[in-house]
Design a protein around this motif. Structure first.
Motif, short mmCIF file in Angstrom:
data_model
loop_
_atom_site.label_atom_id
_atom_site.label_comp_id
_atom_site.label_asym_id
_atom_site.label_seq_id
_atom_site.Cartn_x
_atom_site.Cartn_y
_atom_site.Cartn_z
N TYR A 50 5.50 6.81 -6.22
CA TYR A 50 5.92 6.08 -5.02
C TYR A 50 7.39 5.71 -5.15
CZ TYR A 50 5.69 2.74 -1.17
OH TYR A 50 5.89 2.08 0.02
N LYS A 119 2.10 6.06 8.65
CA LYS A 119 2.45 4.64 8.46
C LYS A 119 3.37 4.19 9.59
CE LYS A 119 3.93 1.76 4.51
NZ LYS A 119 4.28 1.87 3.09
N PHE A 123 8.04 0.22 5.02
CA PHE A 123 8.23 -0.82 4.00
C PHE A 123 9.73 -0.94 3.70
CE2 PHE A 123 7.69 -1.58 -0.82
CZ PHE A 123 7.66 -2.96 -0.67
N CYS A 160 -0.70 0.29 3.75
CA CYS A 160 0.07 -0.71 3.01
C CYS A 160 0.79 -1.73 3.90
CB CYS A 160 1.03 0.01 2.06
SG CYS A 160 1.46 -1.02 0.65
N TYR A 161 2.08 -1.55 4.14
CA TYR A 161 2.85 -2.55 4.88
C TYR A 161 2.22 -2.82 6.26
CZ TYR A 161 7.36 -5.03 5.55
OH TYR A 161 8.34 -5.98 5.71
N ARG A 164 0.46 -6.13 7.01
CA ARG A 164 1.18 -7.38 7.32
C ARG A 164 1.24 -7.66 8.82
NH1 ARG A 164 3.96 -9.76 3.16
NH2 ARG A 164 4.18 -8.50 1.28
N ALA A 185 0.21 0.20 -1.76
CA ALA A 185 0.80 0.10 -3.11
C ALA A 185 1.72 -1.12 -3.11
CB ALA A 185 1.56 1.37 -3.47
N PHE A 186 1.11 -2.32 -3.11
CA PHE A 186 1.94 -3.52 -3.26
C PHE A 186 2.52 -3.51 -4.67
CE2 PHE A 186 1.26 -6.90 0.19
CZ PHE A 186 1.08 -5.95 1.18
N ASN A 187 3.37 -4.45 -4.96
CA ASN A 187 4.15 -4.41 -6.21
C ASN A 187 4.00 -5.74 -6.93
OD1 ASN A 187 6.38 -6.21 -5.04
ND2 ASN A 187 6.09 -4.59 -3.54
N THR A 190 5.34 -8.87 -4.59
CA THR A 190 4.58 -9.27 -3.40
C THR A 190 3.07 -9.25 -3.65
OG1 THR A 190 4.54 -6.98 -2.60
CG2 THR A 190 6.35 -8.38 -1.84
N1 LIG Z 1 4.40 -0.75 -0.28
C1 LIG Z 1 4.25 -1.26 0.94
O1 LIG Z 1 4.24 -0.56 1.92
C2 LIG Z 1 4.09 -2.72 1.18
C3 LIG Z 1 4.33 -3.72 0.11
O2 LIG Z 1 4.44 -3.45 -1.08
C4 LIG Z 1 4.45 -5.11 0.60
O3 LIG Z 1 4.27 -5.33 1.80
O4 LIG Z 1 4.72 -6.00 -0.19
#
Ligand SMILES: NC(=O)CC(=O)C(=O)O
Length: 275
Positions: A50, A119, A123, A160-161, A164, A185-187, A190
């Motif tokens: 990613y 998507k 992000f 993912c994003y 939100r 794939a949040f990190n 976050t």
């Molecule tokens: N990876 C993403 O699209 C979103 C993310 O990691 C976050 O919103 O925080």
């Protein structure tokens, strides 16, 4: 409509070799099917690391008439495992338009593609000193909301994003979806704050199931995924979570690996001769 569904979220280890990622995904989908899952989910960017620097190199055209390597692999996995498969996402190439998307494909048990979600919310974040990620530097956003039919009811998909933005899940619920599925794939910045909060929020807002499926964390990769793939029920209870931190907690609290008496565990030494 069938009332029970066993779903598997595959928290896949994703590395630099696309063929290895595809083979590993295949093995895990088969394992999930053997364990009784009828719907299997892969994580965001399951065929590629990613990162904006990787998307072009790993991208493929998504065309049923002329499927690329990842599309063939997903179709085969769904068919061989006899499952519905939410195929995480891959970087999609649209050569005519010179565009890349972050795209999730969904497959039925016959290996046919039944939905495709690009998507919608890219992000793009910048948290000083923590993380800057700008998907829009290389990706274009999708312009459609996506839902698909299953024997367990209609299901919505975001990537993912997208989680939100409550409107997407709310529209899905209002149009009859029973669940939202988010490959994501949040990190490490976050994820701890927002991953579970958002999954539970979408579930409680809309009184629906939410499943969020992450890649495995790899601290040697350029992007450190949070992991914690989770399924949340319509009461916003987390009913399943891949929390590998528990392994460390249990192993340090009950340290049986260092307490093992390997010196005794041979057939000769096991027997107490006095009895
Ligand atoms: N990876 C993403 O699209 C979103 C993310 O990691 C976050 O919103 O925080």
């Amino acid at each position: 409509m069938s009332r029970t569904l066993k779903i598997a979220l595959i928290q896949l280890a994703v590395g630099a070799k696309k063929a290895v990622n595809l083979a590993r995904a295949h093995g895990k989908v088969m394992d999930a099917a053997r364990a009784g899952a009828s719907l299997v989910v892969l994580p965001e960017c399951f065929n590629s690391p990613y990162g904006t620097q990787f998307f072009k190199e790993y991208s493929e055209v998504i065309d049923s008439a002329n499927p690329g390597e990842s599309m063939k692999a997903l179709s085969n996995m769904a068919k061989e495992a006899n499952v519905f498969l939410v195929g995480g996402s891959i970087p999609e190439k649209v050569s005519d338009a010179d565009k890349l998307y972050n795209t999730c494909t969904v497959w039925n048990q016959n290996g046919e593609m039944i939905a495709k979600h690009r998507k919608v919310h890219l992000f793009d974040i910048d948290i000083p000193g923590k993380i800057r990620f700008q998907e829009s530097e290389v990706l274009s956003p999708g312009n459609e909301l996506t839902q698909f039919e299953t024997p367990w009811g209609k299901i919505g998909v975001g990537i993912c994003y997208d989680i939100r933005f409550p409107e997407m899940a709310s529209i899905a619920a209002q149009s009859g979806c029973k669940a939202m599925i988010y490959p994501g794939a949040f990190n490490m910045t976050t994820g701890p704050l927002h991953w579970e909060l958002l999954a539970r929020a979408r579930a409680v807002d809309n009184q629906m199931f939410v499943a969020a499926c992450s890649p495995a964390r790899d601290m040697s990769a350029s992007y450190h995924a949070w992991g914690h793939s989770s399924v949340v029920d319509p009461f916003a209870r987390v009913i399943a979570k891949a929390d590998y931190g528990v392994i460390e907690d249990v192993r340090s609290s009950i340290p049986i690996s260092s307490q093992r008496r390997s010196d005794l565990y041979t057939s000769a030494s096991l027997i107490n001769k006095s009895n």
